[in-house]
Scaffold this motif. Structure first.
Motif, PDB file in Angstrom:
ATOM      1  N   HIS A  90       0.556  74.625  -2.849  1.00 23.57           N
ATOM      2  CA  HIS A  90       1.261  74.949  -1.607  1.00 23.57           C
ATOM      3  C   HIS A  90       2.258  76.053  -1.947  1.00 23.57           C
ATOM      4  N   LEU A  91       1.986  77.265  -1.442  1.00 25.03           N
ATOM      5  CA  LEU A  91       2.765  78.442  -1.874  1.00 25.03           C
ATOM      6  C   LEU A  91       4.242  78.342  -1.505  1.00 25.03           C
TER       7      LEU A  91
ATOM      8  N   PRO B 180      -4.891  61.992  -8.196  1.00 18.68           N
ATOM      9  CA  PRO B 180      -5.040  63.439  -8.412  1.00 18.68           C
ATOM     10  C   PRO B 180      -4.121  63.922  -9.545  1.00 18.68           C
ATOM     11  N   PHE B 181      -4.614  64.887 -10.316  1.00 20.46           N
ATOM     12  CA  PHE B 181      -3.818  65.422 -11.425  1.00 20.46           C
ATOM     13  C   PHE B 181      -2.772  66.388 -10.867  1.00 20.46           C
ATOM     14  N   VAL B 182      -1.529  66.253 -11.345  1.00 20.04           N
ATOM     15  CA  VAL B 182      -0.438  67.134 -10.883  1.00 20.04           C
ATOM     16  C   VAL B 182      -0.083  68.100 -12.015  1.00 20.04           C
ATOM     17  N   ARG B 183      -0.277  69.389 -11.765  1.00 21.21           N
ATOM     18  CA  ARG B 183      -0.001  70.401 -12.796  1.00 21.21           C
ATOM     19  C   ARG B 183       1.269  71.158 -12.440  1.00 21.21           C
ATOM     20  N   ILE B 184       2.187  71.257 -13.395  1.00 22.59           N
ATOM     21  CA  ILE B 184       3.430  72.017 -13.155  1.00 22.59           C
ATOM     22  C   ILE B 184       3.211  73.448 -13.640  1.00 22.59           C
TER      23      ILE B 184
ATOM     24  N   SER C 263      -1.198  71.825  -7.882  1.00 22.94           N
ATOM     25  CA  SER C 263      -0.340  72.603  -8.789  1.00 22.94           C
ATOM     26  C   SER C 263       0.944  72.896  -8.043  1.00 22.94           C
ATOM     27  N   LEU C 264       2.070  72.837  -8.745  1.00 16.81           N
ATOM     28  CA  LEU C 264       3.338  73.085  -8.045  1.00 16.81           C
ATOM     29  C   LEU C 264       4.317  73.853  -8.925  1.00 16.81           C
TER      30      LEU C 264
END
Ligand SMILES: Cc1cc2nc3c(=O)[nH]c(=O)nc-3n(C[C@H](O)[C@H](O)[C@H](O)COP(=O)(O)OP(=O)(O)OC[C@H]3O[C@@H](n4cnc5c(N)ncnc54)[C@H](O)[C@@H]3O)c2cc1C
Length: 329
Positions: free
Chosen positions: A74-75, A142-146, A109-110
């Motif tokens: 989410h941009l 779900p995998f959360v990528r920083i 991704s965040l």
């Protein structure tokens, strides 16, 4: 690992254009003006899946049908109000909800600056924990990528990652091959059994922190990829995500994996939405895992500028397609 052939810059102007686009990417005033332009949005559409989560999920479904997985972004970045940090986290809660409800194969991704890192690491941590807790309750998780941002954020981002990783398994971070410090950061991640996303790095950095020459960045990428794919890393359970569109690096990784007898599902390649689709599909056909980073939302301006910086020819491409579109209409 063999070294990739040194890629000559596409034009002598490319390094200057890269700096110019990266400089423009950090101008909020220009960002506001451009974001409201329908013409500019039509150009950005090549790299951005849409402005709503529904549009992004539709794109992910199409990718899944072609054998690709995804990570939804989410941009937004560098927010300065607490309310915006909460809203970003809410947008991720909605994305996680929609991923599970639709059954698409995607993580998220965040960026920590979109969760309030500039207001203090504790603000970003609170919002990140809300997202991780919601993800942990979902099925499948779900995998959360920083994502990793400019070098001023490297240390606080890694520190926050290590804190939350102690409590949540399905979270990972990104490391950038252009930074001198990254070899050390990778050692700590390997020791924890955490497989980072390895990318070259997309921000404007000085020679005091990052290799200025592309050859050195590429060599660093290959060294780090070699470390992540090594038997010692695999023994620790590391699952690396190798994010690049560089055909020479991809070829070198394939050769190394085959030499080490690593199966094609023990790591994944990652690429950006709209870039080298041919290569994404060719890798899937060969049996490799490929994840596509799918950005969506209204705050697309800095992301779009970084994509133009990576390949200034994209500007000519975007202008050409806008021109031919306007002639057709
Ligand atoms: C999945 C993913 C996640 C990422 N996450 C981060 C992050 O968290 N932090 C961060 O700093 N950076 C991130 N990046 C960006 C990365 O750091 C690079 O800036 C970007 O990937 C370009 O480098 P490259 O490895 O593709 O190699 P390059 O040497 O830049 O490019 C190799 C070739 O790839 C193609 N290519 C590369 N970029 C483009 C483009 N924009 N348009 C068209 N063709 C292109 C061209 O054919 C080029 O010759 C991410 C990249 C990917 C793929």
């Amino acid at each position: 690992m063999h070294q990739p052939p040194t890629a000559a810059p596409s034009s002598p102007l490319a390094p200057y254009l890269r700096k110019a686009f990266l400089f423009l990417s950090s101008s909020p005033r220009l960002g506001r003006a451009v974001t409201d332009s329908r013409l500019a949005w039509r150009g950005a559409r090549r790299f951005v899946a849409g402005q709503t989560v529904e549009q992004a999920i539709a794109v992910v479904r199409e990718l899944n049908n072609q054998g690709l997985t995804a990570s939804l972004d989410h941009l937004g970045e560098n927010i300065s109000r607490l309310e915006d940090a909460r809203q970003t986290a809410d947008a991720y809660l909605l994305a996680i909800d929609q991923i599970c409800a639709s059954g698409v194969r995607s993580g998220v991704s965040l960026k920590l600056t979109a969760l309030g890192m500039d207001l203090g690491p504790e603000v970003a941590e609170e919002q990140l924990r809300r997202i991780l807790a919601a993800a942990a309750k979902s099925q499948p998780v779900p995998f959360v990528r920083i994502d990793m941002e400019g070098s001023a954020y490297t240390e606080p981002t890694l520190a926050l990652f290590h804190r939350v990783h102690a409590d949540f398994a399905r979270v990972g971070v990104v490391v950038q091959a252009y930074l001198y410090r990254t070899a050390g950061d990778v050692e700590r991640l390997v020791a924890e059994g955490s497989g980072p996303r390895l990318c070259k790095g997309a921000y404007l950095e000085g020679p005091e922190v990052a290799w200025p020459r592309k050859e050195d960045v590429d060599a660093s990428y290959l060294r780090l990829a070699g470390r992540l794919l090594s038997p010692a890393s695999r023994d620790r359970g590391v699952y690396p995500a190798l994010a690049t569109h560089d055909p020479a690096i991809i070829e070198a990784v394939k050769q190394l994996a085959s030499k080490l007898g690593i199966s094609r599902d023990a790591f994944e390649f990652q690429m950006l939405y709209g870039i080298r689709r041919d290569l994404q599909l060719a890798l899937v056909k060969e049996g490799y895992r490929v994840r596509v980073y799918v950005p969506y939302g209204r705050q697309w301006y800095p992301y779009f500028m970084r994509r133009l910086a990576e390949r200034p020819e994209n500007l000519a491409f975007v202008l050409r397609s806008l021109f031919s579109e306007s002639r057709r209409t």
